[in-house]
Scaffold this motif. Structure first.
Motif, PDB file in Angstrom:
ATOM      1  N   ASP A 258       0.821  -1.210   0.000  1.00 58.79           N
ATOM      2  CA  ASP A 258       0.000   0.000   0.000  1.00 58.79           C
ATOM      3  C   ASP A 258       0.860   1.267   0.000  1.00 58.79           C
ATOM      4  O   ASP A 258       0.444   2.311  -0.517  1.00 58.79           O
ATOM      5  CB  ASP A 258      -0.981   0.015   1.174  1.00 58.79           C
ATOM      6  N   ALA A 259       2.084   1.183   0.531  1.00 58.42           N
ATOM      7  CA  ALA A 259       2.999   2.332   0.474  1.00 58.42           C
ATOM      8  C   ALA A 259       3.420   2.602  -0.967  1.00 58.42           C
ATOM      9  O   ALA A 259       3.430   3.759  -1.417  1.00 58.42           O
ATOM     10  CB  ALA A 259       4.223   2.076   1.344  1.00 58.42           C
ATOM     11  N   VAL A 260       3.740   1.539  -1.700  1.00 54.14           N
ATOM     12  CA  VAL A 260       4.115   1.694  -3.108  1.00 54.14           C
ATOM     13  C   VAL A 260       2.938   2.242  -3.906  1.00 54.14           C
ATOM     14  O   VAL A 260       3.092   3.156  -4.730  1.00 54.14           O
ATOM     15  CB  VAL A 260       4.594   0.361  -3.704  1.00 54.14           C
ATOM     16  N   GLY A 261       1.755   1.702  -3.648  1.00 52.77           N
ATOM     17  CA  GLY A 261       0.567   2.171  -4.360  1.00 52.77           C
ATOM     18  C   GLY A 261       0.309   3.649  -4.131  1.00 52.77           C
ATOM     19  O   GLY A 261      -0.063   4.381  -5.056  1.00 52.77           O
ATOM     20  N   SER A 262       0.527   4.094  -2.906  1.00 53.27           N
ATOM     21  CA  SER A 262       0.325   5.509  -2.596  1.00 53.27           C
ATOM     22  C   SER A 262       1.321   6.387  -3.349  1.00 53.27           C
ATOM     23  O   SER A 262       0.956   7.446  -3.878  1.00 53.27           O
ATOM     24  CB  SER A 262       0.467   5.738  -1.084  1.00 53.27           C
ATOM     25  N   ILE A 263       2.577   5.965  -3.419  1.00 49.26           N
ATOM     26  CA  ILE A 263       3.588   6.738  -4.153  1.00 49.26           C
ATOM     27  C   ILE A 263       3.221   6.823  -5.629  1.00 49.26           C
ATOM     28  O   ILE A 263       3.305   7.892  -6.250  1.00 49.26           O
ATOM     29  CB  ILE A 263       4.985   6.117  -3.964  1.00 49.26           C
ATOM     30  N   LEU A 264       2.780   5.718  -6.200  1.00 55.39           N
ATOM     31  CA  LEU A 264       2.411   5.726  -7.615  1.00 55.39           C
ATOM     32  C   LEU A 264       1.219   6.643  -7.867  1.00 55.39           C
ATOM     33  O   LEU A 264       1.182   7.368  -8.872  1.00 55.39           O
ATOM     34  CB  LEU A 264       2.112   4.304  -8.102  1.00 55.39           C
ATOM     35  N   ASP A 265       0.251   6.636  -6.954  1.00 57.92           N
ATOM     36  CA  ASP A 265      -0.917   7.514  -7.101  1.00 57.92           C
ATOM     37  C   ASP A 265      -0.523   8.980  -7.013  1.00 57.92           C
ATOM     38  O   ASP A 265      -1.015   9.816  -7.775  1.00 57.92           O
ATOM     39  CB  ASP A 265      -1.954   7.196  -6.015  1.00 57.92           C
ATOM     40  N   ARG A 266       0.363   9.306  -6.086  1.00 57.40           N
ATOM     41  CA  ARG A 266       0.728  10.706  -5.872  1.00 57.40           C
ATOM     42  C   ARG A 266       1.628  11.251  -6.977  1.00 57.40           C
ATOM     43  O   ARG A 266       1.595  12.448  -7.283  1.00 57.40           O
ATOM     44  CB  ARG A 266       1.427  10.857  -4.517  1.00 57.40           C
ATOM     45  N   THR A 267       2.454  10.400  -7.548  1.00 65.13           N
ATOM     46  CA  THR A 267       3.443  10.858  -8.533  1.00 65.13           C
ATOM     47  C   THR A 267       2.978  10.708  -9.974  1.00 65.13           C
ATOM     48  O   THR A 267       3.617  11.244 -10.880  1.00 65.13           O
ATOM     49  CB  THR A 267       4.753  10.059  -8.381  1.00 65.13           C
ATOM     50  N   HIS A 268       1.922   9.945 -10.202  1.00 67.95           N
ATOM     51  CA  HIS A 268       1.417   9.676 -11.550  1.00 67.95           C
ATOM     52  C   HIS A 268       2.481   9.027 -12.442  1.00 67.95           C
ATOM     53  O   HIS A 268       2.413   9.130 -13.670  1.00 67.95           O
ATOM     54  CB  HIS A 268       0.898  10.956 -12.203  1.00 67.95           C
ATOM     55  N   GLY A 269       3.482   8.418 -11.829  1.00 69.27           N
ATOM     56  CA  GLY A 269       4.507   7.714 -12.594  1.00 69.27           C
ATOM     57  C   GLY A 269       5.597   8.588 -13.181  1.00 69.27           C
ATOM     58  O   GLY A 269       6.441   8.090 -13.947  1.00 69.27           O
ATOM     59  N   LEU A 292       2.748   2.771   4.599  1.00 68.60           N
ATOM     60  CA  LEU A 292       1.870   3.827   4.114  1.00 68.60           C
ATOM     61  C   LEU A 292       1.921   5.042   5.037  1.00 68.60           C
ATOM     62  O   LEU A 292       1.901   6.185   4.574  1.00 68.60           O
ATOM     63  CB  LEU A 292       0.436   3.302   4.008  1.00 68.60           C
ATOM     64  N   THR A 293       2.010   4.821   6.329  1.00 68.50           N
ATOM     65  CA  THR A 293       2.130   5.927   7.283  1.00 68.50           C
ATOM     66  C   THR A 293       3.388   6.745   7.002  1.00 68.50           C
ATOM     67  O   THR A 293       3.370   7.976   7.056  1.00 68.50           O
ATOM     68  CB  THR A 293       2.160   5.391   8.725  1.00 68.50           C
TER      69      THR A 293
END
Length: 397
Positions: A258-269, A292-293
């Motif tokens: 979920d931490a990786v998923g959050s980074i991908l969502d925030r950065t748009h790749g 994620l925290t």
């Protein structure tokens, strides 16, 4: 977590620890250079993309790949208001000096240096920013007529002939090409065309903002047949995940899914943003795996770092009216937006805003994906504009 061993590398043109998702374009350039070396035709390559996608990093990596294979390279970055002759002359001098040390190419390289001396002499008054030291006297009548298109083509021919005698290529790696003035860009395209017609091993690998395709076509109608224009965009989810996870794994550190998923969502790749979030997530975390925290806590730091560097350096170059134009675009969302919609948001006639829009395009802040459309060249700039000019009073402030 040890900050000294933090593997992530946000920075202007800084090589990331994992250059993910760019193998196909690297192979494309490798094949083009290798074909020229054996006398086969190949197109020059102009990579286009928004800010933050890693074009400069990719250009430098391709240059390192080429140098490792014995290719002679020229590296230049086009600043605003710098002439093409001033940009190329010192670098071509270095390439010709290197070629002059190859026995089979020595005479042709020295002839090329005399051509360069004539070229510099012919254009030094017109482009007074040329600074290059030359030890040889000019060859009268060689690249010294004062016509940039013809003289640059002649100069490139001499460099290409020396390279062919040396059994190598000369490749120009040029960044920020969109800042080259149109007539000078036309001369550069014409010179590359001459080399292609003569089957000489001189080519260019360049990079610039998305408007570069249109600029090339405006400069010379045959540019689309001379160049390939690979689009360098954000990374696909699997590639972005690799860019985050592999550097950490190499240091014995992991991320929760979920931490990786959050980074991908925030950065748009976008590669630059991935490096910022990776760096700050690492520094915030106390142990592996990074959670994620940790990412949530790091995000405010990542955004602040982007605001003070990546975004702010571009914002500070704008006039007050240009800032309002971009703020109006941000009000409409990420974009692209119709010029009429932006004008309506500002309460202005669309025709009255055309010079302002063109000024922002020339500054590299905007581009036009289609006729009448306007888009940011900097990803997530709409969010920044809302942070830097908050509230409802931005039209009157």
């Amino acid at each position: 977590m040890d900050s000294i061993r933090n593997p992530y590398a946000p920075g202007a043109g800084t090589q990331p620890p994992e250059l993910a998702g760019r193998d196909s374009v690297r192979k494309q350039v490798h094949v083009a250079i290798a074909r020229l070396r054996i006398g086969r035709p190949a197109k020059s390559v102009l990579m286009v993309g928004l800010r933050g996608v890693g074009k400069t990093v990719l250009l430098d990596k391709m240059r390192a790949d080429a140098e490792a294979e014995g290719v002679f390279t020229v590296r230049a970055e086009t600043p605003e208001n710098r002439s093409l002759p001033a940009l190329l002359a010192p670098q071509l001098r270095l390439a010709l000096l290197r070629l002059s040390k190859v026995e089979n190419a020595k005479d042709l390289a020295l002839y090329g240096l005399r051509a360069l001396a004539g070229f510099v002499k012919a254009f030094k008054l017109k482009y007074n920013d040329i600074e290059v030291g030359l030890d040889l006297d000019p060859e009268v009548g060689l690249a010294d007529n004062g016509d940039l298109e013809g003289d640059l083509a002649t100069l490139f021919e001499q460099v290409g002939r020396a390279a062919r005698s040396a059994g190598t290529d000369v490749v120009l790696f040029i960044d920020e090409i969109q800042y080259i003035e149109e007539a000078q860009f036309a001369a550069l395209i014409s010179a590359l065309h001459r080399c292609a017609q003569a089957n000489l091993p001189l080519t260019m690998v360049g990079a610039g903002l998305p408007q570069l395709r249109g600029l090339a076509g405006n400069a010379k109608s045959y540019a689309e047949r001379l160049f390939d224009f690979p689009m360098i965009g954000p990374l696909a989810p699997s590639e972005a995940q690799l860019a985050i996870l592999k550097p950490a794994h190499d240091e014995g550190v992991d991320f929760t899914p979920d931490a990786v998923g959050s980074i991908l969502d925030r950065t748009h790749g976008y590669p630059y943003f991935l490096q910022e979030w990776g760096k700050h997530s690492w520094d915030v975390a106390r142990q592996s795996p990074i959670t994620l925290t940790d990412v949530d806590e790091a995000s405010s730091q990542a955004v602040a770092a982007l605001d003070e560097s990546f975004f702010r350096v571009r914002f500070d170059r704008l006039t007050p009216t240009e800032k309002k134009y971009l703020r109006a675009m941000a009000e409409l969302g990420p974009g692209p937006h119709r010029s009429g919609d932006i004008a309506t948001t500002l309460g202005k006639a669309v025709n009255s805003l055309a010079p302002l829009r063109q000024s922002l395009i020339l500054k590299g802040m905007l581009w036009s994906p289609n006729h009448g459309d306007t888009a940011f060249t900097v990803p997530l700039f709409d969010e920044f504009m809302k942070r830097i000019m908050p509230g409802p009073n931005w039209k009157t402030d």
